[in-house]
Design an enzyme around this catalytic site. Structure first.
Site, PDB file in Angstrom:
ATOM      1  N   LYS A 123      17.519  20.642  44.786  1.00 34.23           N
ATOM      2  CA  LYS A 123      16.940  22.005  44.937  1.00 34.23           C
ATOM      3  C   LYS A 123      16.015  22.504  43.885  1.00 34.23           C
ATOM      4  CE  LYS A 123      20.742  23.918  46.642  1.00 34.23           C
ATOM      5  NZ  LYS A 123      21.708  22.831  46.916  1.00 34.23           N
ATOM      6  N   GLU A 183      14.004  18.096  53.016  1.00 36.44           N
ATOM      7  CA  GLU A 183      14.714  18.804  54.143  1.00 36.44           C
ATOM      8  C   GLU A 183      16.085  19.291  53.879  1.00 36.44           C
ATOM      9  OE1 GLU A 183      15.267  20.834  57.059  1.00 36.44           O
ATOM     10  OE2 GLU A 183      13.849  19.561  57.860  1.00 36.44           O
ATOM     11  N   ASP A 202      23.301  29.506  44.866  1.00 38.19           N
ATOM     12  CA  ASP A 202      23.044  28.510  45.766  1.00 38.19           C
ATOM     13  C   ASP A 202      22.304  29.069  46.819  1.00 38.19           C
ATOM     14  OD1 ASP A 202      23.193  25.506  46.281  1.00 38.19           O
ATOM     15  OD2 ASP A 202      24.396  26.175  48.127  1.00 38.19           O
ATOM     16  N   ILE A 243      26.785  11.508  47.066  1.00 38.28           N
ATOM     17  CA  ILE A 243      25.511  11.714  48.020  1.00 38.28           C
ATOM     18  C   ILE A 243      24.448  10.028  48.049  1.00 38.28           C
ATOM     19  CG2 ILE A 243      23.117  12.678  49.082  1.00 38.28           C
ATOM     20  CD1 ILE A 243      24.434  15.213  47.888  1.00 38.28           C
ATOM     21  N   GLY A 253      37.919  20.581  48.035  1.00 38.18           N
ATOM     22  CA  GLY A 253      36.496  19.912  47.577  1.00 38.18           C
ATOM     23  C   GLY A 253      35.367  20.636  48.237  1.00 38.18           C
ATOM     24  N   LYS A 312      18.296  28.507  48.326  1.00 37.05           N
ATOM     25  CA  LYS A 312      17.872  28.016  49.717  1.00 37.05           C
ATOM     26  C   LYS A 312      16.919  29.008  50.464  1.00 37.05           C
ATOM     27  CE  LYS A 312      22.162  25.148  50.263  1.00 37.05           C
ATOM     28  NZ  LYS A 312      23.346  25.043  50.927  1.00 37.05           N
ATOM     29  N   VAL A 362      18.074  22.630  52.064  1.00 36.36           N
ATOM     30  CA  VAL A 362      18.438  23.950  52.593  1.00 36.36           C
ATOM     31  C   VAL A 362      19.620  23.595  53.439  1.00 36.36           C
ATOM     32  CG1 VAL A 362      17.869  25.853  54.273  1.00 36.36           C
ATOM     33  CG2 VAL A 362      16.163  24.957  52.423  1.00 36.36           C
ATOM     34  N   LEU A 372      20.647  19.380  58.643  1.00 31.48           N
ATOM     35  CA  LEU A 372      19.958  20.199  59.595  1.00 31.48           C
ATOM     36  C   LEU A 372      18.686  20.222  59.701  1.00 31.48           C
ATOM     37  CD1 LEU A 372      22.684  23.248  59.952  1.00 31.48           C
ATOM     38  CD2 LEU A 372      22.596  21.095  61.340  1.00 31.48           C
TER      39      LEU A 372
END
Length: 816
Positions: free
Chosen positions: A578, A605, A677, A475, A663, A681, A608, A612
């Protein structure tokens, strides 16, 4: 005629003296007569005073310094090809012999009086001006050598003598009447009526030029220095500072009072009295127009003309009920300060008359305090007035510009720029003319304040965001690629510059205030120092850059632990991690409260739904007064892919294997299939609605059989999963029989949070979900019959990095 003054850096050596000669000759072609006022060679005056001090201590190293200064002048003479000038040779020999004798006297007496210091410090200007005069003779340029001691007459206030303008003006006019060509005059030095050498104090050479210009009714006075005019701020502290084309006398005086070193207040007075324009120009860049200082305001472009500062002050506060409505209190207070010989830099008083605060130099603090407490001793004994309160380690920042008085909202922009960068204002002072707004702040925030104000008031169209990135995995590296690719676009469309000021991975780190090139960040990291998160955060804080953003692209709980420190340092945070928001509720709440208290942004943002707009949509609904009835969501791209592709003829284990191979899953697919996970969220969404849930409040329906969950390895897990294919076939068969599809859904309703594998029919918005998309449905008072749905890719480096990128830009908009 015109008057030119050249500072020490402009006459630092032989080459600079040649350049000065060229400037004077070009000016002479425009005007018949020119008077040039010279300072000593750069650093020479300080060396002369140092010699005197050392001699007074009987420290023989003064002789070494004497020799250095002597040799420097001889080298300059040699480079100027003036060795054969016998008159110059005699002058220099006599000057250094006289100086050496005086220093020897100081050595013997162990005393340096103000009279002696003036005599010694005069040699710098005498030597530089005499050398330039000899160079003009070599070039056969008509000129005269003017010794300021023969022309400017003063009183006997050695160190900062007061000028007798009647005698001085007469002397200067007489000398000017005889002048042919160029007058080369010593700056800074003068003499008494008894011909004792005096000096004109700080900025004395500038003052000399103004005295000459006013006496001779010059058309203009040019002050030649080493910058392109009066700068919007100190370029050593504000790299984006630039020169202002014009300003008024009043603006220039305010700037100089508050620390601007290009021009000194006494210089402006004689010029202002005669209405003579002053030009501040750069001898290293003579073609630049510089800054024009005059009576009229000609520059309408810039609302603010400059931001200046006094780096080190103390703030003294006198307060008490005995001050309210009592006439003469202020007079007694400032008479006491005057009696201590203390200069007051800034004064501010509340309308209630309960307190008066004023800033002074730190060295004056003790004397001022003692005098005030002595003057109000009786009131303090009966507690009508409290003991003097002293705050140290402060600075004064002054924002100056005549256009402020005609423009509403300037103070709002000023305090907004400081507030959004976490800079606390200790005291404020503003005159009724609105020419100057002065602020007292912590000294450690000075550079940050100057840069914040400069960007907010001068460069509002070019905001710089200082980014500190921790985590350059998938990322983080994708984010950097996006930043580099879109650099030109955000510069032109958003007026934002991204300055990568710090970067770190798990092994190494680099911090660089001037910026780290994204193209070469990998190489910089390889050459960087060992990663130490506490040290990284501490140095980021000490750099104290405006518009700073800490970007956490890790999944590390250790980095999350640093969030409180980062926010406390008034640095915004952007993160897809998170863990910061899905831990203990009290920790989540502390981060939220801290961000609000420090007036910075804490944006997540991407916690979650990757890129989006899940959290922002939820916040917009709540902020607009809507009530959340129910949230339903497919929040795992991995589980979305698995159940969207699980059809008759495909085994569940083969779909999971395929997702793992591509992946889409974590290295251990159980991390996805466990639902943890998704639970994190959902927990974050619940907390955003105001429900204080903990992780153990979320009910998760386990979809994996116990044997799969307890398998000792990933390979063993897949073996057990194959055995469990019939278990999942039952879910699929039942769904097909009912005309429904399987979706792993998180739900929040009536304060209850649950996660389960559910069947949905064709009337449900999740029925047509495909690929690895996420989908979130908000049922609210306004969206009751038809829920508000957000749908799209909810995982992947590209969309997650894009979400982080968007939040960095939103912080740039926040600083507007």
């Amino acid at each position: 005629m015109i008057v030119l003054k050249f500072g020490g850096t402009s006459v630092a050596d032989a080459q600079r003296l040649k350049n000065v000669a060229d400037i004077i000759r070009r000016q002479q072609k425009k005007k018949k007569k020119v008077v040039a006022v010279l300072s000593a060679l750069s650093g020479v005056t300080d060396s002369l005073l140092r010699m005197c001090y050392l001699a007074s201590l009987r420290d023989n190293t003064y002789l070494e310094l004497f020799a250095q200064v002597h040799n420097r002048h001889l080298d300059t003479i040699h480079t100027l090809n003036l060795k054969e000038d016998s008159k110059l040779d005699s002058f220099v020999k006599e000057a250094f012999a006289e100086l050496q004798n005086m220093l020897h006297g100081v050595y013997l007496l162990r005393e340096q009086s103000p009279r002696t210091l003036d005599f010694v410090s005069a040699f710098g200007e005498l030597l530089s001006t005499r050398m330039l005069y000899a160079y003009f003779q070599l070039l056969q340029i008509p000129s005269s050598f003017w010794d300021g001691r023969a022309l400017i007459q003063t009183d006997e206030h050695f160190g900062a003598a007061r000028v007798d303008f009647r005698a001085t003006n007469k002397n200067l006019r007489h000398a000017f009447d005889k002048l042919k060509g160029v007058g080369l005059m010593t700056g800074f030095i003068a003499s008494t009526a008894q011909n004792e050498t005096t000096t004109l104090g700080r900025g004395g050479s500038d003052y000399t030029a103004a005295i000459v210009g006013a006496a001779l009714d010059a058309e203009e006075i040019q002050i030649w220095t080493d910058v392109d005019g009066v700068m919007t701020a100190d370029p050593r502290k504000v790299k984006k500072a630039f020169s202002i084309p014009s300003m008024t006398y009043e603006e220039a005086m305010e700037l100089s009072h508050f620390g601007a070193k290009v021009i000194h207040p006494p210089t402006i007075q004689p010029a202002m009295a005669k209405g003579i324009p002053l030009y501040i120009k750069n001898s290293f860049h003579p073609e630049h127009p510089g800054t024009r200082i005059s009576k009229k305001q000609t520059d309408k472009t810039h609302l603010i003309k400059g931001i200046s500062s006094i780096d080190d002050v103390s703030l003294l506060t006198v307060k008490g009920s005995g001050m309210v409505g009592v006439a003469g209190t202020s007079a007694r207070l400032f008479n006491a300060i005057y009696g201590a010989g203390v200069n007051v830099i800034l004064i501010t008083q509340g309308s209630s008359e309960h307190s008066i605060s004023f800033a002074v130099k730190p060295s004056d603090t003790k004397a001022a305090r003692q005098r005030i407490e002595s003057a109000f001793e009786l009131e303090m004994q009966v507690k009508l007035i409290e003991p003097v309160q002293v705050e140290e380690g402060l600075s004064v920042v002054a924002v100056i510009g005549e256009n402020m008085r005609h423009t509403p909202g300037v103070s709002g922009r000023l305090f907004q720029a400081l507030g959004k960068n976490g800079i606390n204002v200790v005291a404020i002072a503003q005159g009724s003319s609105e020419l100057n707004v002065s602020l007292v702040i912590g000294k450690h925030d000075l550079a940050k304040a100057l840069n914040s104000l400069h960007q907010g008031l001068f460069l509002s169209e070019n905001k710089i965001l200082n980014v500190f990135l921790v985590g350059v995995g998938l990322i983080g590296s994708t984010l950097l690629q996006q930043l580099e690719k879109q650099r030109q676009f955000i510069r032109e469309s958003k007026m934002l510059e991204i300055n990568l000021a710090g970067i770190a991975n798990s092994r190494q780190m680099v911090l660089d205030e001037s910026g780290i090139s994204i193209d070469s960040y990998r190489e910089r990291l390889q050459e960087g120092e060992a990663m130490d998160l506490a040290a990284f955060v501490d140095r980021m804080n000490r750099m104290n850059l405006p518009q700073s953003i800490f970007v956490d692209c890790t999944s590390s709980p250790e980095v999350v632990k640093s969030y409180r420190t980062v926010l406390s340092d008034s640095i915004s945070i952007v993160t897809p991690n998170k863990l910061g928001n899905s831990g203990k509720y009290r920790d989540y709440q502390k981060l939220q409260t801290l961000a609000k208290r420090r007036n910075v942004r804490f944006l997540y943002e991407t916690n979650v739904g990757a890129g989006l707009p899940v959290i922002n949509t939820l916040k917009d609904l709540l902020h607009s007064g809507d009530r959340i009835i129910r949230i339903e969501a497919v929040l795992s791209g991995t589980l979305s892919y698995i159940f969207n592709n699980y059809k008759k003829g495909e085994s569940f284990s083969s779909i999971v294997r395929e997702a793992h191979a591509r992946g889409f899953t974590e290295p251990d697919p159980r991390d996805d299939l466990s639902g943890m996970d998704v639970a994190r969220k959902l927990l974050i969404l619940a907390r955003e609605t105001g429900i204080p849930l903990e992780m153990n409040d979320i009910r998760i329906e386990k979809i994996l059989p116990a044997a799969c969950r307890k398998a000792p390895s990933v390979d063993a897990f897949f073996e057990e999963l194959e055995k469990a294919d019939t278990h999942f076939e039952k879910y699929l068969d039942r769904a097909q029989a009912n005309g429904t599809v399987l979706r792993f859904i998180a739900q929040l309703e009536n304060g209850n949070a649950s996660i389960a594998l559910r069947e949905v029919d064709a009337g449900h918005p999740f029925f047509f979900l495909s690929g690895s998309d996420n989908i979130i449905s908000y049922t609210t008072d306004r969206y009751l019959e038809r829920p508000l749905v957000v749908k799209g890719p909810g995982a992947g480096a590209e969309v997650t990095a894009a979400g982080v990128f968007a939040e960095i830009i939103s912080i740039g908009n926040y600083f507007e």
